[in-house]
Design an enzyme around this catalytic site. Sequence first.
Site, PDB file in Angstrom:
ATOM      1  CD  GLU A   1       4.913 -21.116  11.456  1.00  0.00           C
ATOM      2  OE1 GLU A   1       5.050 -21.341  12.665  1.00  0.00           O
ATOM      3  OE2 GLU A   1       3.911 -20.579  10.960  1.00  0.00           O
TER       4      GLU A   1
ATOM      5  CD  GLU B   1      -2.939  -1.167   2.272  1.00  0.00           C
ATOM      6  OE1 GLU B   1      -2.556  -0.679   3.349  1.00  0.00           O
ATOM      7  OE2 GLU B   1      -4.041  -1.737   2.134  1.00  0.00           O
TER       8      GLU B   1
END
Length: 313
Positions: free
Chosen positions: A124, A93
């Site tokens: 992960e 963004e």
Amino acid sequence: MNATPYSDLRAQLDILTTEAFRPELAEIDQLSTPELAALMNSEDATVPAAVAAELPRIAAAIDAIAERMARGGRLVYAGAGTAGRLGVLDASECPPTFNTGPGEVVGLIAGGPSALVKAVEGAEDSRELAAADLDALELTGDDTVVGISASGRTPYAVGAVEHARSRCGALTVGLSCNADSPLAAAAEHGIEVVVGPELLTGSTRLKAGTAQKLVLNMISTLVMIRLGKTYGNLMVDVRASNEKLRARSRRIVALATGADDAEIEAALTAADGEVKNAILIVLGEVDGPTARTLLKEEHGHLRAALKSARDTV
């Protein structure tokens, strides 16, 4: 009790606040939907206070990040699962909101882009994967790596911070939702927003995810304010890439200058569509090339460029 392959990890999870079981909520599935909605809303309402408790540490991290980005450094988020997705979201963004350049704000998620929509098994748990992802960016000492992990123990996030700090001296920030976390300990700036146990045991996409989103909003927005990407509360570096943003860019120029539509259009034309330049053209009473020069000299800070323009009149 015989140990199992997961005994150690279960023991680690047992002591995490974000994983705690709440007996008083053991029968929430028996509640009505309005009761459930009210309960969840009341849980979410506690998050801002948890963020507020960390504001001094958040502010210190923001100032340190802005100092490095002013020298050309990059902001890199690194996380797995929900934490990684939130980092990628915040990074994605920044270009339309603040007109950041390619690679200036980067979001890394364990397992790569496909992990945004589908879990990548084992990603992960790999510190080595984090190191490889960062090495591909060719980090420097002016860059910042923000490791994000609700538990504060995720190997990918902790590994990213450790690798960035030890290999190239990059600034490191650790954002977690548990106190005394390995992630915060590994980073120069540890931010631990302790939101407490979740409504659904261990579902850290809930309060922990909300807390992480709030902090990431704060980091990117306030860093960009420090870098001169705004004028007051106006997004003067907005990238007008669609019809809505083109209309917004004209509204921003109008709010900043009070100019009429004809003057706004003329200024944006002279500024090649750049909102910040157009405002300087109107308020500083300069032409397009002069506006570009002044903003370059003032490193993109509109207020400073306006002062320079008025001082030369």
